[in-house]
Design a protein around this motif. Structure first.
Motif, PDB file in Angstrom:
ATOM      1  N   ALA A 112      38.881  48.266  58.684  1.00  0.00           N
ATOM      2  CA  ALA A 112      39.103  49.064  57.479  1.00  0.00           C
ATOM      3  C   ALA A 112      39.481  50.484  57.872  1.00  0.00           C
ATOM      4  O   ALA A 112      38.989  51.014  58.864  1.00  0.00           O
ATOM      5  N   VAL A 164      36.680  40.204  52.873  1.00  0.00           N
ATOM      6  CA  VAL A 164      36.050  41.144  51.940  1.00  0.00           C
ATOM      7  C   VAL A 164      35.135  40.329  51.037  1.00  0.00           C
ATOM      8  O   VAL A 164      35.605  39.526  50.229  1.00  0.00           O
ATOM      9  N   PRO A 212      37.005  47.511  48.506  1.00  0.00           N
ATOM     10  CA  PRO A 212      35.994  46.728  49.223  1.00  0.00           C
ATOM     11  C   PRO A 212      34.619  47.409  49.270  1.00  0.00           C
ATOM     12  O   PRO A 212      34.508  48.610  49.461  1.00  0.00           O
ATOM     13  N   ILE A 261      32.723  44.259  54.168  1.00  0.00           N
ATOM     14  CA  ILE A 261      33.811  43.678  54.961  1.00  0.00           C
ATOM     15  C   ILE A 261      33.227  43.043  56.216  1.00  0.00           C
ATOM     16  O   ILE A 261      32.427  43.668  56.917  1.00  0.00           O
ATOM     17  N   ASN A 281      34.145  41.183  59.912  1.00  0.00           N
ATOM     18  CA  ASN A 281      35.223  41.076  60.892  1.00  0.00           C
ATOM     19  C   ASN A 281      34.650  40.416  62.135  1.00  0.00           C
ATOM     20  O   ASN A 281      33.446  40.489  62.382  1.00  0.00           O
ATOM     21  N   THR A 295      33.428  43.390  46.154  1.00  0.00           N
ATOM     22  CA  THR A 295      34.347  44.443  45.697  1.00  0.00           C
ATOM     23  C   THR A 295      33.684  45.244  44.584  1.00  0.00           C
ATOM     24  O   THR A 295      32.731  44.800  43.945  1.00  0.00           O
ATOM     25  N   VAL A 321      42.557  47.614  54.307  1.00  0.00           N
ATOM     26  CA  VAL A 321      41.803  46.593  55.025  1.00  0.00           C
ATOM     27  C   VAL A 321      42.758  45.787  55.900  1.00  0.00           C
ATOM     28  O   VAL A 321      43.836  45.404  55.456  1.00  0.00           O
ATOM     29  N   THR A 326      40.306  40.094  58.097  1.00  0.00           N
ATOM     30  CA  THR A 326      38.929  40.417  57.712  1.00  0.00           C
ATOM     31  C   THR A 326      38.565  39.637  56.450  1.00  0.00           C
ATOM     32  O   THR A 326      39.431  39.109  55.758  1.00  0.00           O
TER      33      THR A 326
END
Ligand code: ZN
Length: 765
Positions: free
Chosen positions: A514, A595, A621, A624, A626, A598, A589, A593
């Motif tokens: 992000a 999300v 977001p 998140i 990853n 939100t 973003v 990834t």
């Protein structure tokens, strides 16, 4: 097979940690338990495990019943005492000019009598100083030794005058007193109630300060506070350095007079913000200290008893686990409100002591005044001290086990927290650690400069809104993740350099997946504070939703589509939104990834007719996920759920944080405790055994301090993963004195604790 991998990782880490442990404390390996501590030739400051202090008031020389207090030392198995000697007033006949005798000292040598009595009883003595104030006659004699404001008026504390740290008061007067006391009485060492002079809230403009600051920086003392002014930042660093000079000077003085073990240990706070306000650099102090005398006497409603166990681990992380940290524990009603001469409810004092002991502190009972009409206080410490003596071998010479490290630094509190450290630094920290404690996940505070040193023991690092980080600290986190470690970062973590200056993007943006969409807004401090402070009527939408329909009420006829949800959203199957309260802004973003939550912007609460979402769905977001090439799992949480949880106590926030921690740590959590209640869990390793503290804070979670009734909880089902050198087949319970049946199965040991009133300590071997 993630479970197998986890196990192998744990074994590898355990083996590493064991060899490091053996190297650090050679006496551990032959291990006739911790009796080594008393029998080996350890210096006094490493073997004095139980402390006591009767803080003398100026009237006490007329009524101090030394024989009675000697009995109290004996009853409580106290091994070391802190005795008022000098500073503001002297409790002995001093020859140092202007060292004023206590008001009712008469001709008595009270310090000398007490010091002799303690030595006769085999106790060690810390001579206690208070070198932060002086009476008017001292000020009249040496006005240039005292701190002054910009107009030249002296800084005062009540009727007393505050000496300047850059004056001969600290360079000559205090050393003269230290030498006199050593030569006449031979105390083992010195503490000081308040040794670091004027705090950050006031600036001294005396001639000594002007001259010394100009010599260092070429500049004038800053006119006022301005965190963005390089001169002010330099003034802050200069003040820290001067306190370290005083620390070193006092130690040189006492050691020169009394030998290498005659140390000066000051006193330090249990609050990092407090240390910042007093210019006490905890890391630098611990690098030179033999013992930390911790002045942290009582709990606050905001941080609870659990703070005591946590601060113990934070300081041990800096000091090492082979040194001691006695903590002044008030037997009087300390805190809010304070009544020096009223007893603290025993349950309140007891839980504070027990949680500190669980974290690795040594107890230090503390009374103000030598004479009390409320005598209930005399019974509080004794049972805890008796238990402590009986089981002391399990309470020292041990190393904590935890797979989660929560990162902090004092520089972040100073230069990111600035005047709002509670809002920007402490609340996010508290939310994360409270979520960990609530989920019974062992964790350790890890200093940002120690990430490389300690990385091998962790599966996960958490950055709780750790805004200000140096490039070197960032690089350490990056290395940790590249080697497969997990990372959780919240809010504005890594967005500032070590001085609190904004960076163009998150320094770890590539790991977070992000990026800032509006970098120009980062420098707006007022806006940042407002966002952190305000509570708006906002929500987080969980993605993917259980069903796609958001345009009307859900009709519960279809089976729930649970498998669409990520495991970090476990437990939220029956909701598509969570209460939030904060405000989020767009981020860019990266592809790849996930999300998972939100932002739903604010809409009215009142009147009820208006309480419907105007914008039910955005792509801003809030959470998140990853994953990295090294296999590490990364969570970036722009939503400040850590701060919100600390402040609002909504279980949804705590549950989600705990889920994220478990996922990012790949479930590598060495301990699990099931059963009702708020239990603060601490896990330690000793050669061939584990020591597990369970502190029952349930009673205290329900209402405010002080607690006056202990409510038992149980049964508790404990599951622990012993390292290879621990068989994990038998368990002793040190509080209920019972043996517990242990089932060993696939690398885990399981046992049940029937009931815990205040605490239980399990020794698993
Ligand atoms: Zn000054």
């Amino acid at each position: 097979m993630p479970e197998v991998e986890t196990r192998r990782d744990f074994l590898k880490k355990a083996a590493l940690a064991t060899s490091a442990l053996a190297a650090a404390v050679p006496s551990l390996l032959p291990a006739k338990d911790a009796r080594v501590r008393s029998s080996a030739k350890l210096p006094w400051h490493r073997r004095t495990l139980r402390w006591g202090q009767t803080n003398i008031t100026e009237i006490d020389p007329t009524r101090y019943d030394i024989a009675w207090w000697r009995q109290h030392w004996k009853r409580t198995h106290t091994q070391g005492v802190i005795i008022n000697a000098g500073g503001i007033v002297a409790y002995y006949p001093s020859r140092v000019p202007l060292h004023r005798p206590a008001q009712y000292l008469g001709g008595r040598d009270l310090f000398g009598e007490l010091c002799r009595a303690a030595h006769e009883d085999g106790l060690v003595v810390f001579a206690r100083m208070d070198s932060n104030r002086a009476h008017e006659e001292f000020y009249r004699a040496h006005p240039d030794w005292f701190a002054v404001d910009a107009t030249g008026r002296p800084h005062k504390a009540g009727d007393l005058f505050v000496p300047c740290v850059n004056s001969p008061y600290y360079d000559e007067h205090i050393p003269a007193i230290l030498r006199e006391i050593v030569e006449r009485y031979h105390p083992e060492g010195f503490t000081d109630n308040s040794w670091s002079g004027l705090g950050r809230g006031s600036i001294c403009y005396c001639e000594n300060c002007r001259r010394k600051f100009r010599a260092r920086s070429g500049q004038d003392i800053p006119r006022g506070k301005d965190w963005n002014d390089p001169a002010y930042r330099e003034w802050i660093r200069w003040n820290y350095d001067r306190r370290l000079e005083i620390w070193d000077l006092n130690n040189r003085t006492t050691k020169a007079a009394g030998g290498p073990d005659c140390i000066w240990a000051g006193m330090n706070s249990g609050s990092i913000s407090g240390q910042c306000q007093s210019f006490r650099d905890y890391k630098a102090i611990c690098e030179r200290a033999e013992i930390i005398m911790l002045d942290h006497q009582a709990r606050s409603d905001a941080t609870g008893f659990q703070h005591n166990g946590e601060v113990a681990k934070l300081i041990h992380g800096l000091l090492g686990w082979d040194k001691l940290i006695p903590e002044s524990m008030a037997m009087y009603q300390a805190g809010r409100p304070t009544f020096r001469l009223a007893s603290k409810p025993a349950a309140e004092a007891r839980l504070w002591m027990l949680d500190g002991i669980a974290g690795g502190l040594q107890p230090w009972w503390h009374h103000v005044s030598a004479y009390h009409e409320d005598r209930r206080r005399y019974h509080t410490a004794e049972p805890v001290y008796r238990w402590h003596k009986e089981h002391e071998q399990f309470l020292v010479n041990r190393r904590p086990i935890a797979s989660v490290g929560v990162v902090w630094s004092q520089q972040n509190t100073d230069f990111f927290g600035r005047d709002d450290a509670d809002l920007l630094v402490e609340l996010p920290w508290r939310g994360i650690t409270q979520a960990l404690i609530r989920a019974r996940i062992p964790y350790l505070p890890v200093h940002a400069d120690h990430i490389d040193r300690d990385a091998s023991q962790y599966s996960l690092l958490v950055l709780p809104n750790l805004g200000a980080m140096s490039d070197a600290q960032i690089a350490s986190v990056r290395r940790f993740v590249e080697h497969g470690g997990g990372l959780i970062a919240t809010g504005e973590s890594t967005l500032f350099n070590e001085w609190g200056d904004p960076r163009p993007d998150f320094a770890l943006a590539d790991l977070f997946g992000a990026h800032l969409a509006n970098p120009q807004r980062v420098g707006d401090e007022a806006r940042r504070k407002r966002k952190a402070n305000d509570t708006a009527h906002t929500y987080l939408r969980l993605n993917p939703e259980r069903r796609a329909r958001v345009d009307g009420p859900h009709i519960d006829t279809e089976p729930p589509v649970r498998d669409e949800r990520h495991p970090v959203l476990r437990g939220f199957e029956e909701t598509d939104v969570l209460p939030f309260g904060g405000v989020l802004e767009p981020l860019r973003v990266d592809a790849g990834t996930q999300v998972l939550a939100t932002f739903v912007p604010a809409f009215p609460i009142y009147p009820p007719e208006t309480a419907w979402m105007r914008e039910p769905k955005t792509d801003i977001p809030g959470l998140i996920l990853n994953s990295t090439a090294g296999g590490g799992r990364v969570v970036f949480l722009p939503a400040d759920l850590d701060r919100r949880f600390a402040r609002d106590n909504l279980p949804d926030h705590g549950d989600l944080l705990a889920n994220l921690i478990r996922w990012a740590a790949k479930d590598d959590i060495p301990l699990s405790v099931e059963g009702p209640g708020l239990i603060d869990c601490h896990l330690y390793r000793q050669p061939s055994r584990l020591v597990i503290h369970l502190v029952n804070l349930t009673s205290t979670g329900t209402w405010r301090q002080p607690v006056d009734e202990l409510i038992p909880v149980g049964p508790l089902r404990v599951r622990v993963k012993p390292p290879p050198e621990v068989r994990g087949k038998t368990a002793r319970l040190l509080v209920s004195k019972q043996k517990s049946q242990v089932t060993a199965d696939r690398g885990w040991s399981r046992l049940e604790i029937r009931s815990v009133i205040d605490h239980e300590v399990i020794v698993l071997s």
